[in-house]
Design an enzyme around this catalytic site. Structure first.
Site, short mmCIF file in Angstrom:
data_model
loop_
_atom_site.label_atom_id
_atom_site.label_comp_id
_atom_site.label_asym_id
_atom_site.label_seq_id
_atom_site.Cartn_x
_atom_site.Cartn_y
_atom_site.Cartn_z
N LYS A 187 -4.49 -7.48 15.20
CA LYS A 187 -4.38 -6.03 14.99
C LYS A 187 -5.74 -5.47 14.64
O LYS A 187 -6.39 -6.04 13.76
CB LYS A 187 -3.40 -5.77 13.85
N ARG A 243 -10.64 -0.72 2.64
CA ARG A 243 -9.92 -2.00 2.65
C ARG A 243 -10.81 -3.16 3.13
O ARG A 243 -10.31 -4.21 3.51
CB ARG A 243 -8.67 -1.87 3.52
N LYS A 279 -6.25 -9.31 11.01
CA LYS A 279 -6.16 -7.85 10.89
C LYS A 279 -7.53 -7.32 10.48
O LYS A 279 -8.06 -7.69 9.44
CB LYS A 279 -5.11 -7.48 9.85
N SER A 304 -2.13 2.98 15.74
CA SER A 304 -1.88 4.42 15.86
C SER A 304 -2.90 5.16 16.73
O SER A 304 -2.52 5.94 17.60
CB SER A 304 -1.80 5.05 14.47
N CYS A 316 -3.52 -2.47 -0.85
CA CYS A 316 -2.49 -3.44 -0.49
C CYS A 316 -2.29 -4.49 -1.58
O CYS A 316 -1.52 -5.45 -1.39
CB CYS A 316 -2.86 -4.12 0.83
N CYS A 372 0.81 -1.24 0.00
CA CYS A 372 0.00 0.00 0.00
C CYS A 372 0.84 1.28 0.00
O CYS A 372 0.49 2.24 -0.67
CB CYS A 372 -0.99 0.00 1.17
ZN LIG Z 1 -1.09 -2.50 3.18
#
Ligand SMILES: [Zn+2]
Length: 335
Positions: free
Chosen positions: A258, A227, A205, A284, A136, A128
């Site tokens: 994640k 995504r 994820k 983040s 991605c 990405c």
């Molecule tokens: Zn990615």
């Protein structure tokens, strides 16, 4: 556990064991230490560059020389590993920067392994940051709309992982969520003689609003769509277990959940179910929300950060990837 067979008040008084700091320490069941933390870094071309990321106070895009300085500081504090993300000068529709020999991550890995040979270097393997469209995988557009192609993307991911291993990466960590990428990467690494390079897969994820600030940091926001056709739906726990099982069967040595904080149940189930080395990625927004609240004086940054990281350990994380790794390691040292 049969609770009825256990002690009862007044003969049993749980407070007996909380009377002093020494007693509490003796009986503390979960430990957090710098040795379990991984500090992520964002690296870009240049010299003496420390570009602050607005939405992540204390986090910077670093040129390779500055990266070495920051990584050395992390290592001094007992952090055994760093995770690298690259910000290339140019992007294209084949993500060529992701597997270029002279790509930014490849250069940074070579320099880190030369300057700090004992420090483990983990590389994020994805496309990405290097794709002009920010997805991605390879994008196909036709009359029916836009799709991210799975199988053709695997080749590029495997090339990227191999280029990282060739540069000296100790561990490669695919984060793309394409089906079959772990097998593709394992196959490519083995064929080239990197049979001892471990794979840490971003196995479960989730498509998450908690990634917001990261997109500023890595300059990887998708230019269209989102995504959700490859990252997982937040509500799906069974599917997360299947994803993890699949990555393990394809050769993942370590698996990751994640984000971390909003998915501690998944983390716990993954550890219980598979018993594999398990990483939690405190992403983040988990970091930035604490920073923002602390800046307003609403929370105690140190206490809340250490408590949250400890909760990830308690839920089953062997490894915690966090932007607060250096801060936390410093605080743990003072303790
Ligand atoms: Zn990615």
């Amino acid at each position: 556990m049969n609770l009825r067979a256990l002690g009862q008040f007044p003969s049993y008084r749980p407070r007996r064991l909380r009377q002093s700091a020494a007693l509490r320490q003796l009986l503390s069941q979960t430990q957090l230490s710098a040795g379990q933390l991984v500090q992520p870094f964002f690296v870009r071309a240049g010299r003496r560059v420390r570009r602050p990321i607005n939405s992540m106070p204390g986090v910077f895009q670093l040129s390779p020389d500055e990266l070495v300085r920051s990584a050395a500081r992390a290592q001094e504090l007992g952090i055994p590993a760093v995770l690298l993300f690259g910000i290339p000068d140019t992007k294209d529709a084949r993500a060529s920067g992701a597997y270029a020999r002279a790509g930014i991550v490849q250069k940074a890995v070579r320099l880190l392994k030369k300057e700090l040979p004992e420090l483990l270097v983990i590389t994020d393997v994805c496309l990405c940051e290097y794709m002009s469209h920010g997805h991605c995988g390879i994008v196909q557009r036709d009359r029916r709309g836009t799709r991210i192609l799975n199988d053709p993307t695997l080749k590029l991911l495997a090339r990227a992982a191999l280029s990282h291993a060739e540069a000296g990466a100790d561990i490669v960590a695919p984060s793309d969520m394409m089906d079959g990428r772990v097998a593709a990467i394992r196959g490519q690494l083995d064929k080239a003689g990197f049979t001892d390079t471990p794979i840490l897969s971003y196995a479960a994820k989730f498509a998450s609003a908690y990634y917001g600030p990261f997109r500023d940091a890595a300059e990887s926001a998708p230019q269209f769509g989102d995504r959700r056709s490859y990252q997982m739906d937040s509500g799906n726990a069974e599917e997360a277990l299947r994803e993890v099982a699949m990555d393990i069967s394809e050769g993942a040595d370590m698996v990751m959940v994640k984000p971390a904080l909003a998915y501690l149940d998944i983390l716990h189930r993954v550890k219980e179910e598979f018993g594999y080395p398990t990483a939690a990625y405190a992403v983040s927004a988990e970091y930035s929300m604490v920073k923002a609240a602390a800046a307003k004086g609403w929370v105690d940054e140190r206490a809340i950060t250490l408590e949250t990281l400890l909760a990830m350990r308690r839920a089953g994380a062997d490894i915690i990837i966090t932007y607060a790794a250096v801060d936390a390691a410093g605080w743990l040292k003072e303790k």
